[in-house]
Motif scaffolding. Structure first.
Motif, PDB file in Angstrom:
ATOM      1  N   TYR A  91      46.038  10.089   6.889  1.00 31.52           N
ATOM      2  CA  TYR A  91      45.826   8.698   6.492  1.00 31.52           C
ATOM      3  C   TYR A  91      47.161   8.053   6.120  1.00 31.52           C
ATOM      4  CZ  TYR A  91      40.924  10.073   5.979  1.00 31.52           C
ATOM      5  OH  TYR A  91      39.654  10.537   6.199  1.00 31.52           O
ATOM      6  N   PRO A  92      47.293   6.751   6.346  1.00 30.63           N
ATOM      7  CA  PRO A  92      48.492   6.060   5.861  1.00 30.63           C
ATOM      8  C   PRO A  92      48.566   6.091   4.341  1.00 30.63           C
ATOM      9  CG  PRO A  92      47.274   4.711   7.457  1.00 30.63           C
ATOM     10  CD  PRO A  92      46.391   5.868   7.095  1.00 30.63           C
ATOM     11  N   LEU A  93      49.776   5.945   3.819  1.00 29.73           N
ATOM     12  CA  LEU A  93      49.980   5.812   2.385  1.00 29.73           C
ATOM     13  C   LEU A  93      49.288   4.536   1.897  1.00 29.73           C
ATOM     14  CD1 LEU A  93      51.614   6.733  -0.208  1.00 29.73           C
ATOM     15  CD2 LEU A  93      53.405   5.158   0.592  1.00 29.73           C
ATOM     16  N   LYS A  94      48.604   4.618   0.748  1.00 25.57           N
ATOM     17  CA  LYS A  94      47.930   3.450   0.176  1.00 25.57           C
ATOM     18  C   LYS A  94      48.792   2.901  -0.957  1.00 25.57           C
ATOM     19  CE  LYS A  94      43.498   5.716   1.041  1.00 25.57           C
ATOM     20  NZ  LYS A  94      42.236   6.187   0.439  1.00 25.57           N
ATOM     21  N   VAL A  95      49.169   1.642  -0.814  1.00 23.72           N
ATOM     22  CA  VAL A  95      50.085   1.012  -1.761  1.00 23.72           C
ATOM     23  C   VAL A  95      49.369  -0.129  -2.474  1.00 23.72           C
ATOM     24  CG1 VAL A  95      52.303  -0.157  -2.046  1.00 23.72           C
ATOM     25  CG2 VAL A  95      52.017   1.562  -0.231  1.00 23.72           C
ATOM     26  N   THR A  96      49.474  -0.150  -3.795  1.00 21.91           N
ATOM     27  CA  THR A  96      48.870  -1.208  -4.602  1.00 21.91           C
ATOM     28  C   THR A  96      49.958  -1.909  -5.411  1.00 21.91           C
ATOM     29  OG1 THR A  96      46.813   0.045  -4.807  1.00 21.91           O
ATOM     30  CG2 THR A  96      47.162  -1.734  -6.391  1.00 21.91           C
ATOM     31  N   VAL A  97      49.826  -3.223  -5.545  1.00 21.21           N
ATOM     32  CA  VAL A  97      50.748  -4.018  -6.358  1.00 21.21           C
ATOM     33  C   VAL A  97      49.977  -4.594  -7.536  1.00 21.21           C
ATOM     34  CG1 VAL A  97      52.343  -5.957  -6.418  1.00 21.21           C
ATOM     35  CG2 VAL A  97      52.119  -4.594  -4.327  1.00 21.21           C
ATOM     36  N   SER A  98      50.455  -4.329  -8.742  1.00 18.01           N
ATOM     37  CA  SER A  98      49.806  -4.848  -9.944  1.00 18.01           C
ATOM     38  C   SER A  98      50.864  -5.135 -10.997  1.00 18.01           C
ATOM     39  CB  SER A  98      48.780  -3.853 -10.496  1.00 18.01           C
ATOM     40  OG  SER A  98      48.269  -4.293 -11.745  1.00 18.01           O
ATOM     41  N   ALA A  99      51.148  -6.407 -11.226  1.00 16.63           N
ATOM     42  CA  ALA A  99      52.138  -6.754 -12.252  1.00 16.63           C
ATOM     43  C   ALA A  99      51.639  -6.371 -13.640  1.00 16.63           C
ATOM     44  CB  ALA A  99      52.438  -8.252 -12.192  1.00 16.63           C
ATOM     45  N   SER A 100      50.339  -6.519 -13.878  1.00 17.26           N
ATOM     46  CA  SER A 100      49.788  -6.271 -15.217  1.00 17.26           C
ATOM     47  C   SER A 100      49.568  -4.795 -15.510  1.00 17.26           C
ATOM     48  CB  SER A 100      48.455  -7.010 -15.364  1.00 17.26           C
ATOM     49  OG  SER A 100      47.454  -6.418 -14.544  1.00 17.26           O
ATOM     50  N   GLY A 101      49.367  -3.982 -14.458  1.00 18.43           N
ATOM     51  CA  GLY A 101      49.030  -2.582 -14.675  1.00 18.43           C
ATOM     52  C   GLY A 101      47.575  -2.366 -15.031  1.00 18.43           C
ATOM     53  N   GLU A 102      46.759  -3.411 -14.904  1.00 14.74           N
ATOM     54  CA  GLU A 102      45.332  -3.287 -15.209  1.00 14.74           C
ATOM     55  C   GLU A 102      44.605  -2.702 -14.000  1.00 14.74           C
ATOM     56  OE1 GLU A 102      43.745  -3.669 -17.951  1.00 14.74           O
ATOM     57  OE2 GLU A 102      45.401  -4.467 -19.161  1.00 14.74           O
ATOM     58  N   LEU A 103      44.594  -1.400 -13.912  1.00 11.29           N
ATOM     59  CA  LEU A 103      43.982  -0.698 -12.787  1.00 11.29           C
ATOM     60  C   LEU A 103      43.032   0.364 -13.315  1.00 11.29           C
ATOM     61  CD1 LEU A 103      47.150  -0.266 -10.537  1.00 11.29           C
ATOM     62  CD2 LEU A 103      45.200  -1.777 -10.073  1.00 11.29           C
ATOM     63  N   ASP A 104      41.813   0.333 -12.806  1.00 16.42           N
ATOM     64  CA  ASP A 104      40.775   1.252 -13.250  1.00 16.42           C
ATOM     65  C   ASP A 104      40.882   2.568 -12.473  1.00 16.42           C
ATOM     66  OD1 ASP A 104      38.431   2.595 -13.891  1.00 16.42           O
ATOM     67  OD2 ASP A 104      37.142   0.839 -13.663  1.00 16.42           O
ATOM     68  N   PRO A 105      41.038   3.686 -13.150  1.00  9.41           N
ATOM     69  CA  PRO A 105      41.122   4.975 -12.449  1.00  9.41           C
ATOM     70  C   PRO A 105      39.841   5.349 -11.720  1.00  9.41           C
ATOM     71  CG  PRO A 105      41.051   5.309 -14.826  1.00  9.41           C
ATOM     72  CD  PRO A 105      41.230   3.841 -14.607  1.00  9.41           C
ATOM     73  N   ASP A 156      47.818   2.883  13.180  1.00 10.75           N
ATOM     74  CA  ASP A 156      49.179   2.752  13.699  1.00 10.75           C
ATOM     75  C   ASP A 156      50.199   2.460  12.609  1.00 10.75           C
ATOM     76  OD1 ASP A 156      48.435   3.237  16.305  1.00 10.75           O
ATOM     77  OD2 ASP A 156      48.187   1.121  16.820  1.00 10.75           O
ATOM     78  N   SER A 157      49.753   2.362  11.363  1.00  7.49           N
ATOM     79  CA  SER A 157      50.632   1.991  10.258  1.00  7.49           C
ATOM     80  C   SER A 157      51.029   3.215   9.435  1.00  7.49           C
ATOM     81  CB  SER A 157      49.939   0.958   9.355  1.00  7.49           C
ATOM     82  OG  SER A 157      49.582  -0.196  10.095  1.00  7.49           O
ATOM     83  N   ASP A 158      52.181   3.099   8.798  1.00 10.21           N
ATOM     84  CA  ASP A 158      52.623   4.158   7.890  1.00 10.21           C
ATOM     85  C   ASP A 158      52.049   3.973   6.493  1.00 10.21           C
ATOM     86  OD1 ASP A 158      54.354   5.378   9.835  1.00 10.21           O
ATOM     87  OD2 ASP A 158      55.795   3.768   9.469  1.00 10.21           O
ATOM     88  N   ALA A 159      51.757   2.726   6.141  1.00  7.11           N
ATOM     89  CA  ALA A 159      51.220   2.429   4.810  1.00  7.11           C
ATOM     90  C   ALA A 159      50.388   1.163   4.871  1.00  7.11           C
ATOM     91  CB  ALA A 159      52.348   2.266   3.795  1.00  7.11           C
ATOM     92  N   ILE A 160      49.405   1.077   3.964  1.00  8.46           N
ATOM     93  CA  ILE A 160      48.541  -0.097   3.815  1.00  8.46           C
ATOM     94  C   ILE A 160      48.718  -0.608   2.388  1.00  8.46           C
ATOM     95  CG2 ILE A 160      46.171  -0.968   3.893  1.00  8.46           C
ATOM     96  CD1 ILE A 160      45.510   1.576   5.568  1.00  8.46           C
ATOM     97  N   LEU A 161      49.009  -1.900   2.256  1.00  9.04           N
ATOM     98  CA  LEU A 161      49.265  -2.476   0.933  1.00  9.04           C
ATOM     99  C   LEU A 161      48.221  -3.525   0.590  1.00  9.04           C
ATOM    100  CD1 LEU A 161      52.660  -3.533  -0.561  1.00  9.04           C
ATOM    101  CD2 LEU A 161      50.760  -5.161  -0.576  1.00  9.04           C
ATOM    102  N   VAL A 162      47.730  -3.472  -0.650  1.00  2.87           N
ATOM    103  CA  VAL A 162      46.821  -4.491  -1.178  1.00  2.87           C
ATOM    104  C   VAL A 162      47.224  -4.803  -2.611  1.00  2.87           C
ATOM    105  CG1 VAL A 162      44.869  -3.792   0.255  1.00  2.87           C
ATOM    106  CG2 VAL A 162      45.122  -2.821  -2.027  1.00  2.87           C
ATOM    107  N   GLY A 163      46.783  -5.972  -3.065  1.00  2.00           N
ATOM    108  CA  GLY A 163      46.984  -6.340  -4.455  1.00  2.00           C
ATOM    109  C   GLY A 163      45.886  -5.797  -5.339  1.00  2.00           C
ATOM    110  N   ALA A 164      46.133  -5.822  -6.639  1.00  2.00           N
ATOM    111  CA  ALA A 164      45.164  -5.276  -7.587  1.00  2.00           C
ATOM    112  C   ALA A 164      43.851  -6.047  -7.563  1.00  2.00           C
ATOM    113  CB  ALA A 164      45.759  -5.297  -8.991  1.00  2.00           C
ATOM    114  N   GLN A 165      43.907  -7.374  -7.347  1.00  2.00           N
ATOM    115  CA  GLN A 165      42.672  -8.151  -7.335  1.00  2.00           C
ATOM    116  C   GLN A 165      41.769  -7.743  -6.178  1.00  2.00           C
ATOM    117  OE1 GLN A 165      41.491 -10.135  -9.724  1.00  2.00           O
ATOM    118  NE2 GLN A 165      39.630 -10.189  -8.484  1.00  2.00           N
TER     119      GLN A 165
END
Length: 223
Positions: free
Chosen positions: A75-89, A38-47
Motif C-alpha cells: 500500500y502507499p504511505l498514508k500521510v495526514t496533515v493536522s496543525a492542531s494535532g486533534e487526531l483520534d487513534p 500508482d502513487s507512493d503516498a496518499i495525503l489527506v487533511g485531518a478534517q
C-alpha cells in the motif's frame, strides 16, 4: 504531485448531511483506486479523516500484487496533515495496511503526545504547516509521486502555494446548493489571480462523470 478530487456541478465536495455524499460512480471509484496504486503516498487533511473516516487502501488485489512485484510496499504511505494535532487513534486509517505519517506543528505534536504511538510517525514542521517543507521531507523519504485527496483546505493550500503539478477533477452531475456544505476551494491568493489559465491536458467521460485533467502551472492571459 497531483490533486485528486470529486466535486458537484456547483463545486461542492459533499452536502451538509451526516452521511457522506457519494459523488463518484463505481467506474470512477475504480479509477481512483488505480491512481492510488500508482502513487507512493496518499495525503489527506485531518478534517477528511474526521468526516469520512477512510481507510485509504488500494482495493484491487491485482494492483497490490503488481506493486509488490515492482518492489514497492503493498500500500502507499498514508500521510495526514493536522496543525492542531486533534487526531483520534480510533480512526480506521491507522488500523489498516500501509505505513502512516502525520505532519503537524510544534503545538500539535505536544497535543498529540503519544496517542499515535505504534500507529503513525509524527513529524513537526515547526510553528506552522509549511507545505513546501512537507514536500521536501517526503522527497527525502523517497516519495516521488504524491496523491492528494483533500479536503478543501488542503487543496487550497497546495494550489495557492503553486505546488501542484496536476489536478484530476471529477465533476459529478449533482447540484448541492447548500452554503453549509464543504466546497472544493477556499478564498486564497492564487498565483497569477484570475489572469492565470490552467492548461486542460485531457477530458474523459467516466460513466456520467466528466474527468478533467489540468496542469495548474499553466500560462498567463496575454502571454
Amino acid at each position: 504531485m497531483l490533486l485528486s478530487v470529486a466535486v458537484s456541478l456547483d463545486g461542492y465536495l459533499d452536502d451538509a448531511s451526516p452521511d457522506r455524499l457519494l459523488l463518484s460512480n463505481a467506474e470512477d471509484f475504480d479509477r481512483v483506486d488505480a491512481v492510488r496504486a500508482d502513487s507512493d503516498a496518499i495525503l489527506v487533511g485531518a478534517q477528511t479523516l474526521r468526516s469520512d473516516n477512510p481507510r485509504l487502501l488500494v482495493n484491487d488485489a491485482d494492483r497490490r500484487a503488481r506493486r509488490i512485484a515492482a518492489g514497492k510496499p503493498e500500500y502507499p504511505l498514508k500521510v495526514t496533515v493536522s496543525a492542531s494535532g486533534e487526531l483520534d487513534p480510533a480512526l480506521r486509517v491507522w488500523h489498516h495496511g500501509g505505513g502512516k505519517l502525520v505532519y503537524t506543528t510544534d503545538a500539535g505534536a505536544t497535543r498529540l503526545g503519544d496517542r499515535l504511538s505504534g500507529l503513525a510517525d509524527v513529524v513537526s514542521l515547526g510553528p506552522a504547516i509549511d507545505f513546501g517543507a512537507l514536500l521536501d521531507d517526503l522527497g527525502r523519504r523517497g516519495i516521488t509521486r504524491l496523491m492528494v485527496e483533500g479536503g478543501g483546505r488542503i487543496h487550497t493550500a497546495f494550489l495557492s502555494a503553486d505546488l501542484a503539478d496536476e489536478l484530476l477533477l471529477a465533476v459529478a452531475p449533482i447540484l448541492v446548493g447548500d452554503p453549509a456544505a464543504p466546497r472544493f476551494l477556499h478564498p486564497a491568493a492564487y498565483p497569477g489571480g484570475s489572469g492565470r489559465r490552467l492548461e486542460l491536458a485531457d477530458l474523459t467521460r467516466v460513466g456520467d462523470i466528466a474527468l478533467l485533467r489540468y496542469l495548474p502551472k499553466g500560462h498567463q492571459l496575454g502571454a
